[in-house]
Scaffold this active site. Sequence first.
Site, PDB file in Angstrom:
ATOM      1  N   ASP A 163       0.838  -1.252   0.071  1.00  0.00           N
ATOM      2  CA  ASP A 163      -0.071  -0.109  -0.084  1.00  0.00           C
ATOM      3  C   ASP A 163       0.692   1.131   0.013  1.00  0.00           C
ATOM      4  OD1 ASP A 163      -2.378   1.691   0.250  1.00  0.00           O
ATOM      5  OD2 ASP A 163      -2.199   1.371   2.358  1.00  0.00           O
ATOM      6  N   TYR A 468      -6.619  -3.515  12.862  1.00  0.00           N
ATOM      7  CA  TYR A 468      -7.782  -2.168  12.349  1.00  0.00           C
ATOM      8  C   TYR A 468      -9.260  -2.587  12.615  1.00  0.00           C
ATOM      9  CZ  TYR A 468      -3.894  -0.325   9.728  1.00  0.00           C
ATOM     10  OH  TYR A 468      -2.451   0.126   9.584  1.00  0.00           O
ATOM     11  N   LYS A 569      -4.496   7.841   6.459  1.00  0.00           N
ATOM     12  CA  LYS A 569      -4.665   7.481   7.981  1.00  0.00           C
ATOM     13  C   LYS A 569      -3.554   8.309   8.665  1.00  0.00           C
ATOM     14  CE  LYS A 569      -6.247   3.026   7.266  1.00  0.00           C
ATOM     15  NZ  LYS A 569      -5.987   2.817   5.730  1.00  0.00           N
TER      16      LYS A 569
HETATM   17  C1  GCB Z   1      -1.400  -2.195   6.634  1.00  0.00           C
HETATM   18  C2  GCB Z   1      -0.160  -2.167   5.895  1.00  0.00           C
HETATM   19  C3  GCB Z   1       0.333  -0.560   5.530  1.00  0.00           C
HETATM   20  C4  GCB Z   1      -1.075  -0.209   5.024  1.00  0.00           C
HETATM   21  C5  GCB Z   1      -2.116  -0.244   6.001  1.00  0.00           C
HETATM   22  C6  GCB Z   1      -3.428   0.628   5.609  1.00  0.00           C
HETATM   23  O1  GCB Z   1      -1.602  -3.308   7.478  1.00  0.00           O
HETATM   24  O2  GCB Z   1       1.026  -2.646   6.531  1.00  0.00           O
HETATM   25  O3  GCB Z   1       1.261  -0.656   4.287  1.00  0.00           O
HETATM   26  O4  GCB Z   1      -0.997   1.114   4.418  1.00  0.00           O
HETATM   27  O5  GCB Z   1      -2.500  -1.440   6.514  1.00  0.00           O
HETATM   28  O6  GCB Z   1      -3.723   1.616   5.937  1.00  0.00           O
HETATM   29  O7  GCB Z   1      -4.380  -0.151   5.270  1.00  0.00           O
END
Ligand code: GCB
Length: 599
Positions: A163, A468, A569
């Site tokens: 990402d 998350y 984020k």
């Molecule tokens: C994750 C990844 C990171 C992403 C993040 C996201 O788990 O390690 O690279 O940017 O999530 O914001 O989805």
Amino acid sequence: MLYPIATESRVVVDLSGIWKFMIDKEVEHIEVSQPLPTNEVVAVPASFNDQALSKEIREHNGYIWYEKEFKVATALRNERLVLRFGSATHEAWVYLNGKEITHHKGGFTPFEVEINDFLADGANRLTVRLSNLLDYTTLPVGNYSEEKDENGRTIRKVDENFDFFNYAGLHRPVKIYTTPRDYIEDIVIVPEVDLASKKADVKIAVKTAGTFDEVRVTILDEDGNQVAQASGNDLNIPIENVKLWQPLNAHLYTAKVEGIKSGESIDVYEEAFGVRKVEVKSGKFLINGQHFYFKGFGKHEDTFVQGRGLNEAYNVLDINLMKDMGANSFRTSHYPYSEEMMRLCDREGIVVIDETPAVGLFHGFGFDLSGKNAAATWSELKTKEAHEQVITELIDRDKNHACVVMWSIANEPASHIEGAYEYFEPLFNLARELDPQNRPCTLVNILMATPKEDKTSDLVDVIALNRYYGWYLQNGDLEAAEKETRKELLEWQEKYPDKPIMYTEYGADTVAGFHSAYGEPFSEEYQEDYYRMNSKVFDEIPNFVGEQLWNFADFQTKFGIMRVQGNKKGVFTRSREPKMVVRYLKDRWTNIPHFGYKK
Ligand code: GCB
């Protein structure tokens, strides 16, 4: 590998600035004995992508050419001359005056080559062919495909298996440095401290090339006062009344190493080091014998225009923003950061979790999070060799940094899939064997790899979780997210009562300036509510030793329906304006001491 510095015996010539540049359309052969057939220019160090105002250049996948002319002062021609790249992303072929002089694969670690034999009198032409291609053998991992267009031209495509935007170019300084013909090649420093008696034994091993009558090491404190001196290649130098390197209160000693011949100091190098003790014991992370609590961030090297290129003003600003918020640490997600940043963190007392570029070790990683293709990960990916190389190069580069307290071997691999343990066990062994300071090692765990499913937790010293709940799962329902957060953390705590647990990512996309009376997802209110919820649960878990949120700042990503101009984020925008949540976090973190928060 030593960082290039100027000393009494060494000169550094910086080749940063404007270089000639072109993308390779693969329609005609590029003759490296000739100047590049282009009038385009690019600034170094920086990513090339955002400089050209051209979609074709920005999104180019394949080969890229750089060229720079330079001259070497006659006074330096009898010295050993070394050309050094801080990094070249992701693979580089280097030519001097038309001759290939070195090649390096891997976009985040330095490499160098002696150039004396290839130099011309007068002007020299340095040509670099780069590739920004990624596939199932590289780190990071890319989904690579190619096809021919109607003219038979090869069109290459890299779909990032991660990402962040696949920025590329000469991201870090390109320098020529000199050494005498007999020179100091490497220095390994291992400070061992007895905290009770405040006495340190500093083991210093000096590797030299050529011959010296004597290798002399002088230890200087921060004021330049001599603390100790000894001679030999393998030393154990005691320091009484040692001043410790502490988080946000860094004391750096300098080891001045001299190669001496006939009483004369021929080569001199100065390496800074901090004396500090890092341990993992009984579910806690200890720095200098005290229970440390990580407060901070996952970051990116990502700024406007420079892309992933070194941006020292942003580095300084970012550390000042961290300090202002009461933070004490970050992880170099998802690749080794510049040497300049590591040196700054040593100086500023910022605690660093140092990560390899092993990201995307998850077959078919996509934004749908179903993980439906993950089962094929360990049979499809062929990254073992690249992984060994990046661990070796990272530890070689960063071994002496006081700021580095832990290695992160990978980010979010499919560690819940059969084969993960077998893949990682030799890599953890390698890291542990290579690190002279024996730092803890971890692997950053993905949300599917729950305590029941994960295959690699026995290998890690610290359980590092990216979670998350409340964003990708239970979006908009923080009550449900709170339950899930608590449930999982308690499971980890119970299963591994002797391992510290921390969050290395948690966050919610937040559009700066978007407010909602109902605290809807994407609003600044939701981001704050989300962090408050997480904090509450963290404080209930005895072995929870740190919170590094995702992400320090908004950053550029690949395209996808989950991303509007990148990942939002950040608690700061990409230009480092604070979102509302920064006030809450500052309040929380300035009230949490660096030590002793979790008894
Ligand atoms: C994750 C990844 C990171 C992403 C993040 C996201 O788990 O390690 O690279 O940017 O999530 O914001 O989805």
